[in-house]
Scaffold this motif. Structure first.
Motif, mmCIF file in Angstrom:
data_model
loop_
_atom_site.group_PDB
_atom_site.id
_atom_site.type_symbol
_atom_site.label_atom_id
_atom_site.label_comp_id
_atom_site.label_asym_id
_atom_site.label_seq_id
_atom_site.Cartn_x
_atom_site.Cartn_y
_atom_site.Cartn_z
ATOM 1 N N HIS A 124 7.159 4.194 3.604
ATOM 2 C CA HIS A 124 6.427 5.335 3.067
ATOM 3 C C HIS A 124 7.212 6.634 3.261
ATOM 4 C CE1 HIS A 124 2.949 7.710 1.909
ATOM 5 N NE2 HIS A 124 3.071 8.411 3.015
ATOM 6 N N HIS A 125 7.774 6.791 4.450
ATOM 7 C CA HIS A 125 8.570 7.990 4.725
ATOM 8 C C HIS A 125 9.803 8.028 3.827
ATOM 9 C CE1 HIS A 125 10.210 11.325 7.002
ATOM 10 N NE2 HIS A 125 11.332 10.643 7.189
ATOM 11 N N GLY A 126 10.424 6.879 3.649
ATOM 12 C CA GLY A 126 11.608 6.838 2.799
ATOM 13 C C GLY A 126 11.305 7.195 1.366
ATOM 14 N N ILE A 128 10.858 10.980 1.188
ATOM 15 C CA ILE A 128 12.141 11.676 1.255
ATOM 16 C C ILE A 128 12.903 11.531 -0.058
ATOM 17 C CG2 ILE A 128 14.393 11.706 2.392
ATOM 18 C CD1 ILE A 128 12.123 12.888 4.040
ATOM 19 N N ALA A 129 12.775 10.352 -0.663
ATOM 20 C CA ALA A 129 13.486 10.103 -1.920
ATOM 21 C C ALA A 129 12.883 10.873 -3.086
ATOM 22 C CB ALA A 129 13.478 8.614 -2.233
ATOM 23 N N GLY A 130 11.730 11.484 -2.866
ATOM 24 C CA GLY A 130 11.130 12.311 -3.919
ATOM 25 C C GLY A 130 10.206 11.571 -4.843
ATOM 26 N N ARG A 131 9.529 10.517 -4.321
ATOM 27 C CA ARG A 131 8.597 9.770 -5.178
ATOM 28 C C ARG A 131 7.520 10.657 -5.762
ATOM 29 N NH1 ARG A 131 6.799 4.668 -6.159
ATOM 30 N NH2 ARG A 131 4.571 4.407 -6.420
ATOM 31 N N ASP A 132 7.105 11.698 -5.023
ATOM 32 C CA ASP A 132 6.020 12.544 -5.481
ATOM 33 C C ASP A 132 6.488 13.840 -6.132
ATOM 34 O OD1 ASP A 132 4.076 10.772 -4.570
ATOM 35 O OD2 ASP A 132 4.201 11.581 -2.547
ATOM 36 N N ARG A 133 7.767 13.931 -6.428
ATOM 37 C CA ARG A 133 8.266 15.146 -7.084
ATOM 38 C C ARG A 133 8.059 15.069 -8.581
ATOM 39 N NH1 ARG A 133 14.004 15.661 -3.774
ATOM 40 N NH2 ARG A 133 13.078 15.844 -1.699
ATOM 41 N N THR A 134 8.325 16.145 -9.241
ATOM 42 C CA THR A 134 8.147 16.185 -10.684
ATOM 43 C C THR A 134 9.234 15.397 -11.380
ATOM 44 O OG1 THR A 134 9.478 18.178 -10.862
ATOM 45 C CG2 THR A 134 7.108 18.473 -10.536
ATOM 46 N N ALA A 181 0.827 -1.209 0.000
ATOM 47 C CA ALA A 181 0.000 0.000 0.000
ATOM 48 C C ALA A 181 0.856 1.252 0.000
ATOM 49 C CB ALA A 181 -0.928 -0.005 1.217
ATOM 50 N N ALA A 182 1.987 1.215 0.709
ATOM 51 C CA ALA A 182 2.871 2.381 0.763
ATOM 52 C C ALA A 182 3.521 2.652 -0.583
ATOM 53 C CB ALA A 182 3.951 2.168 1.827
ATOM 54 N N THR A 183 3.778 1.598 -1.337
ATOM 55 C CA THR A 183 4.526 1.734 -2.581
ATOM 56 C C THR A 183 3.633 2.001 -3.781
ATOM 57 O OG1 THR A 183 6.149 0.190 -1.687
ATOM 58 C CG2 THR A 183 6.273 0.650 -4.046
ATOM 59 N N VAL A 211 4.568 -6.156 20.291
ATOM 60 C CA VAL A 211 5.548 -5.225 19.702
ATOM 61 C C VAL A 211 6.005 -5.731 18.339
ATOM 62 C CG1 VAL A 211 7.861 -4.266 19.952
ATOM 63 C CG2 VAL A 211 6.321 -4.336 21.926
ATOM 64 N N GLN A 212 6.270 -7.035 18.258
ATOM 65 C CA GLN A 212 6.691 -7.617 16.982
ATOM 66 C C GLN A 212 5.625 -7.429 15.913
ATOM 67 O OE1 GLN A 212 8.310 -11.874 16.453
ATOM 68 N NE2 GLN A 212 6.151 -12.069 15.917
ATOM 69 N N ALA A 213 4.364 -7.737 16.259
ATOM 70 C CA ALA A 213 3.269 -7.612 15.294
ATOM 71 C C ALA A 213 3.065 -6.157 14.889
ATOM 72 C CB ALA A 213 1.987 -8.186 15.884
ATOM 73 N N ALA A 214 3.111 -5.245 15.868
ATOM 74 C CA ALA A 214 2.898 -3.830 15.571
ATOM 75 C C ALA A 214 4.024 -3.288 14.701
ATOM 76 C CB ALA A 214 2.802 -3.028 16.863
ATOM 77 N N PHE A 215 5.253 -3.706 14.988
ATOM 78 C CA PHE A 215 6.384 -3.233 14.175
ATOM 79 C C PHE A 215 6.232 -3.714 12.734
ATOM 80 C CE2 PHE A 215 10.653 -3.603 12.382
ATOM 81 C CZ PHE A 215 11.139 -2.327 12.619
ATOM 82 N N ALA A 216 5.870 -4.994 12.568
ATOM 83 C CA ALA A 216 5.706 -5.527 11.219
ATOM 84 C C ALA A 216 4.560 -4.856 10.479
ATOM 85 C CB ALA A 216 5.471 -7.037 11.287
ATOM 86 N N ALA A 217 3.420 -4.717 11.170
ATOM 87 C CA ALA A 217 2.214 -4.219 10.505
ATOM 88 C C ALA A 217 2.218 -2.713 10.308
ATOM 89 C CB ALA A 217 0.975 -4.622 11.299
ATOM 90 N N LEU A 218 2.883 -1.965 11.197
ATOM 91 C CA LEU A 218 2.782 -0.507 11.167
ATOM 92 C C LEU A 218 4.120 0.177 10.915
ATOM 93 C CD1 LEU A 218 0.453 -0.111 14.274
ATOM 94 C CD2 LEU A 218 -0.225 -0.140 11.874
ATOM 95 N N ALA A 219 5.118 -0.164 11.711
ATOM 96 C CA ALA A 219 6.373 0.580 11.631
ATOM 97 C C ALA A 219 7.088 0.368 10.304
ATOM 98 C CB ALA A 219 7.289 0.182 12.793
ATOM 99 N N VAL A 220 7.165 -0.881 9.841
ATOM 100 C CA VAL A 220 7.881 -1.154 8.591
ATOM 101 C C VAL A 220 7.248 -0.412 7.396
ATOM 102 C CG1 VAL A 220 8.513 -2.942 6.932
ATOM 103 C CG2 VAL A 220 8.848 -3.335 9.371
ATOM 104 N N PRO A 221 5.904 -0.500 7.205
ATOM 105 C CA PRO A 221 5.304 0.267 6.104
ATOM 106 C C PRO A 221 5.473 1.778 6.251
ATOM 107 C CG PRO A 221 3.828 -1.469 6.820
ATOM 108 C CD PRO A 221 4.927 -1.407 7.830
ATOM 109 N N VAL A 222 5.356 2.291 7.486
ATOM 110 C CA VAL A 222 5.518 3.734 7.687
ATOM 111 C C VAL A 222 6.940 4.170 7.340
ATOM 112 C CG1 VAL A 222 5.619 5.542 9.440
ATOM 113 C CG2 VAL A 222 3.658 4.009 9.345
ATOM 114 N N ILE A 223 7.931 3.379 7.742
ATOM 115 C CA ILE A 223 9.325 3.694 7.412
ATOM 116 C C ILE A 223 9.518 3.713 5.904
ATOM 117 C CG2 ILE A 223 11.684 2.810 7.522
ATOM 118 C CD1 ILE A 223 10.979 1.771 10.354
#
Length: 347
Positions: free
Chosen positions: A155-157, A160-166, A98-100, A141-153
């Protein structure tokens, strides 16, 4: 990508089936059935992605929703809450997808769904499994990290890398090497450069064209024959548009066009592209499923890419509707016109 998701789904299904005989797994027929349903959903997802290498938005939505339901089903079927929480780890892969490949609202919705799944599995684990929250906390914690933290990281990356730039900021290629029409990023750049001319028309329209028989051609006659079809169609589309209109290749067997048109020009422009695709004299004639979306002008210079992305998405939904209805037809999303009936219309 489609093959990777399919095989991953099969591996998840195998893991859930293995959970049936694992310590802390299901202890009743009803729970066995629940795990079986979860595994079946994963298998269905795999079959769909293997048979549809270019899944449309409906397939993508079904993949995300079905995966969430399956993770919840597998999680609550376990007797041991720890085992149940481990069964929710595949949510990480759904969130990463979903993030990608999805829109920000879809990603946000997936994060909410993943939170609900992990919470429910935790509550049921505490209530039915005999463990207290202290025993379950490492697995939560393991489940939350897998389900939430990894996708958020991720998405943030990507942000930052400029996926939505021109396109000029990302350095992505402007021209498709095979067909010599624009790429999606080239479409952004061309629209930005020609925005004043496009704004002189009353509508900014995007047409998405999917070649109905392309997959059959590549499977039956080989990839080389498929590439010949793409080149011929791309040449006709590029030659058939007016000056100031733009054609891009936006998928393996898909082209998109962008133009400024009058109020009456939306249907004319859409049908023109459908007619340009089919030529009875081609060695391998193909028809097209065409989806259309438009926005009212003027478009602000700061909103060009956002507007085009929205139009491409809406046109893709309409294109998939045309394809699902049998192909060789045009579906128009009239939602931007308050005077039109709600929902895509068929031409």
């Amino acid at each position: 990508m489609a093959g990777g998701i399919a095989w991953l789904s099969l591996l998840v299904a195998a893991a859930w089936v293995a959970m049936v005989s694992a310590p802390g797994g299901p202890d009743s027929t009803a729970r066995y059935v629940v795990v079986g349903v979860a595994a079946a959903i994963a298998v269905v997802v795999a079959v769909i992605w293997l048979s549809r290498p270019e899944p449309g938005p409906r397939i993508r939505t079904a993949f995300i929703a079905g995966s969430n339901v399956a993770c919840l089903a597998a999680g609550v079927a376990a007797v041991d809450g720890r085992v149940g929480l481990v069964a929710t780890v595949p949510l990480a892969f759904v969130g990463m997808y979903a993030a990608t490949f999805s829109t920000r609202p879809a990603f946000g919705g997936q994060m909410i769904a993943a939170t609900v799944v992990v919470f429910l599995v935790t509550v049921i684990g505490v209530a039915d499994g005999g463990e207290d929250i202290a025993e379950l906390s490492p697995f939560v914690v393991q489940a939350a990290f897998a389900a939430l933290a990894v996708p958020v990281i991720l998405h943030h990356g990507l942000t930052i890398a400029g996926r939505d730039r021109t396109a000029t900021q990302t350095g992505e290629p402007m021209q498709d090497t095979l067909t010599e029409v624009l790429t999606r990023h080239g479409l952004y750049s061309a629209a930005q450069t020609s925005l004043s001319a496009l704004n002189r028309k009353s509508r900014l329209v995007v047409v998405r064209v999917h070649l109905d028989q392309f997959q059959d051609i590549t499977v039956g006659d080989g990839r080389e024959r498929g590439e010949q079809v793409l080149k011929r169609v791309a040449h006709r589309l590029a030659q058939g548009v007016r000056g100031g209109d733009f054609v891009a290749r936006t998928g393996d067997a898909e082209f998109s066009a962008l133009a400024g048109v009058t109020d009456e020009g939306v249907e004319i422009f859409a049908n023109r592209f459908r007619e340009l695709v089919f030529d009875v004299e081609d060695p391998v004639p193909v028809s097209a499923s065409v989806g259309v979306a438009f926005a009212v002008t003027p478009i602000a210079s700061t909103d060009v890419q956002t507007t085009i992305d929205d139009l491409l998405h809406r046109a893709e939904v309409a294109m998939q509707a045309a394809h699902d209805a049998g192909g060789d037809r045009v579906e128009i999303d009239w939602s931007a016109d308050p005077t039109a009936a709600e929902g895509p219309g068929t031409v």
